[in-house]
Scaffold this active site. Sequence first.
Site, PDB file in Angstrom:
ATOM      1  N   HIS A   5      27.333   5.209 -27.206  1.00  0.00           N
ATOM      2  CA  HIS A   5      26.096   5.853 -27.073  1.00  0.00           C
ATOM      3  C   HIS A   5      26.008   7.042 -27.952  1.00  0.00           C
ATOM      4  CE1 HIS A   5      27.840   8.794 -24.493  1.00  0.00           C
ATOM      5  NE2 HIS A   5      28.212   7.832 -23.800  1.00  0.00           N
ATOM      6  N   GLU A  33      27.509  14.860 -24.647  1.00  0.00           N
ATOM      7  CA  GLU A  33      27.956  13.962 -23.807  1.00  0.00           C
ATOM      8  C   GLU A  33      28.886  12.821 -24.385  1.00  0.00           C
ATOM      9  OE1 GLU A  33      25.070  11.330 -21.951  1.00  0.00           O
ATOM     10  OE2 GLU A  33      23.715  12.620 -23.090  1.00  0.00           O
ATOM     11  N   HIS A  42      24.062   2.437 -17.637  1.00  0.00           N
ATOM     12  CA  HIS A  42      23.127   2.846 -16.793  1.00  0.00           C
ATOM     13  C   HIS A  42      23.248   2.203 -15.518  1.00  0.00           C
ATOM     14  CE1 HIS A  42      20.343   4.268 -20.286  1.00  0.00           C
ATOM     15  NE2 HIS A  42      21.292   4.884 -20.075  1.00  0.00           N
ATOM     16  N   HIS A  51      15.331  12.846 -21.027  1.00  0.00           N
ATOM     17  CA  HIS A  51      15.585  12.763 -22.511  1.00  0.00           C
ATOM     18  C   HIS A  51      14.218  13.179 -22.758  1.00  0.00           C
ATOM     19  CE1 HIS A  51      18.213   9.196 -21.209  1.00  0.00           C
ATOM     20  NE2 HIS A  51      18.763   9.969 -21.261  1.00  0.00           N
ATOM     21  N   ASP A  77      21.154  17.243 -16.338  1.00  0.00           N
ATOM     22  CA  ASP A  77      21.790  16.121 -16.696  1.00  0.00           C
ATOM     23  C   ASP A  77      23.182  16.222 -16.882  1.00  0.00           C
ATOM     24  OD1 ASP A  77      22.417  13.393 -17.658  1.00  0.00           O
ATOM     25  OD2 ASP A  77      21.238  13.661 -19.402  1.00  0.00           O
ATOM     26  N   HIS A 125      21.232  14.613 -26.322  1.00  0.00           N
ATOM     27  CA  HIS A 125      19.738  14.312 -26.520  1.00  0.00           C
ATOM     28  C   HIS A 125      19.160  15.693 -25.941  1.00  0.00           C
ATOM     29  CE1 HIS A 125      19.690  13.867 -22.113  1.00  0.00           C
ATOM     30  NE2 HIS A 125      20.573  13.106 -22.327  1.00  0.00           N
ATOM     31  N   ASP A 162      27.071  10.689 -13.061  1.00  0.00           N
ATOM     32  CA  ASP A 162      25.994  11.308 -14.133  1.00  0.00           C
ATOM     33  C   ASP A 162      24.737  11.801 -13.329  1.00  0.00           C
ATOM     34  OD1 ASP A 162      24.088  11.796 -16.082  1.00  0.00           O
ATOM     35  OD2 ASP A 162      24.748  10.117 -17.376  1.00  0.00           O
ATOM     36  N   ASP A 181       0.775  -1.315  -0.031  1.00  0.00           N
ATOM     37  CA  ASP A 181      -0.035   0.147   0.075  1.00  0.00           C
ATOM     38  C   ASP A 181       0.843   1.321   0.127  1.00  0.00           C
ATOM     39  OD1 ASP A 181       1.001  -0.231   2.538  1.00  0.00           O
ATOM     40  OD2 ASP A 181      -1.074   0.044   3.753  1.00  0.00           O
ATOM     41  N   TYR A 206      34.770   4.048 -23.563  1.00  0.00           N
ATOM     42  CA  TYR A 206      34.298   2.860 -22.575  1.00  0.00           C
ATOM     43  C   TYR A 206      35.389   1.945 -23.030  1.00  0.00           C
ATOM     44  CZ  TYR A 206      30.487   6.081 -21.915  1.00  0.00           C
ATOM     45  OH  TYR A 206      29.739   7.518 -21.901  1.00  0.00           O
ATOM     46  N   ARG A 244      33.008   9.835 -19.394  1.00  0.00           N
ATOM     47  CA  ARG A 244      32.042  10.759 -20.032  1.00  0.00           C
ATOM     48  C   ARG A 244      32.035  11.849 -19.434  1.00  0.00           C
ATOM     49  NH1 ARG A 244      28.166   7.462 -19.520  1.00  0.00           N
ATOM     50  NH2 ARG A 244      26.807   8.151 -17.838  1.00  0.00           N
ATOM     51  N   GLU A 285      29.709  15.468 -19.725  1.00  0.00           N
ATOM     52  CA  GLU A 285      28.340  15.955 -20.298  1.00  0.00           C
ATOM     53  C   GLU A 285      27.920  17.279 -19.621  1.00  0.00           C
ATOM     54  OE1 GLU A 285      25.141  13.645 -18.730  1.00  0.00           O
ATOM     55  OE2 GLU A 285      23.797  14.144 -20.436  1.00  0.00           O
TER      56      GLU A 285
HETATM   57 MN   LIG Z   1      22.357  12.597 -20.747  1.00  0.00          MN
END
Ligand SMILES: [Mn+2]
Length: 440
Positions: free
Chosen positions: A347, A383, A240, A358, A268, A351, A257, A36, A387, A405, A407
């Site tokens: 990647h 970004e 991710h 996104h 972001d 975006h 990130d 609940d 890797y 990365r 960004e």
């Molecule tokens: Mn991003």
Amino acid sequence: MPTSEFKARRALFAEQLPDNSITLVFAGQEVTRSNDTEYLFCQDKSFFYLTGFPEPDAVLMIEKVNGSVSSTLFCLAKDPFAEVWHGKRIGCEVAKEQFGFDTAYSLDDIDSVVEDALANKHSLCYCQGHNPQHDDQVYTWLAQVKAKVRQGISAPNSLVNCQPIIEELRLIKSDAELDVMRKVSIISGGAHLRAMEKTQVGMFEYQIEAELLHEFARNGARFAAYNSIVAGGNNANTLHYTDNSGMLKDGDLLLIDAGGELAGYAADITRTFPINGKFTPEQRTLYQLVLDAQMAAINAIKPGANLGQLNDICQHILTEGLLNLGILKGDLSQLIADKACKQYFIHGLGHWLGLDVHDVGDYQMKDKRQTRSFQPGMVMTIEPGLYIPAGDQNVDQKWRGLGIRIEDNIVVTEQGFENLSEQVPKSVDDIERTMQNAKR
Ligand SMILES: [Mn+2]
């Protein structure tokens, strides 16, 4: 954000709706976490864009007849018993007044009011396929109206998906939206700075996550816009990664990130830095390569440019760099033609950014043959990353396990661009100095 902003958005939206139409836009619903208890409520972003109304289950109805437009909100009725448990509800009267609708009804009345409004309209517009429950609801109302055909009432015979109209509006940010996005970028940048300053060998990734969340909330962005990625060492090679349970090791990089959410708008931002405060020569070399690619792509942003061009610039630099380091082997122009760097840059370059991290909006031109040209008011991330998983047998041992990365959040302006996150340390020297100066 002032009510006038939301009213102006509804007016722009209505301009693009067909005449003699009814449009329905649904709010988000609570989502059960377990038994609940519910997840923190997140308003449907398109509904929020048009209303600013924060409660679940509400419905916006816009009628356009002979060019004249009226807006109606359906929301949860005031209920003293329910409010003791779940908190205050805004209620119809306040909703109409404070959110600028022409009319507001309790959700208890929605069936009869919508069915009356559907009668003899030509078009019904809603976000088709967005939520199966809403699709069912809309078809039920339509069926009710169609059943009245013998009374001389006709139902809409044209269904219009209004999602693309809302998405195109959301893609170009107003000055008020840019103000909020500047603020959430500053707050989120502060959180990245705090993370750099607090990071120490032997801490756990989730402890750094806690520093980020603390700094977001402390400054008014109470929640993260998405699950923060705090990835030490080879964990950065899981794109991710949100497990955030690993221990921070001496000699590893830390990729963060993360961005806060303020008044519905997301930041972001990604930074990658050495856990012990000092880049190794290999880390520094690869980091500088990603940074060079990122800066070149950002500097090419201006009205009329597009993500395809930025990708070409970025991939050229990464490919040349990886070839010089011996990570890629072969002929430069052939490697570029083969998009060989995509083996390590796995990647997209960026975006749209806005109410969603996104964000919505088409990436193609109308003819679908080219990526769309930038216009002032668009906001995007840039970004690039590299890797090299720990198990990659194709490269020299010294490169393995590095994931990097960088960004930033960029607004397209009349003159070129504005980098909303440039205050967060990014050059090798700035990062090392920031970390040395922190009392760690
Ligand atoms: Mn991003």
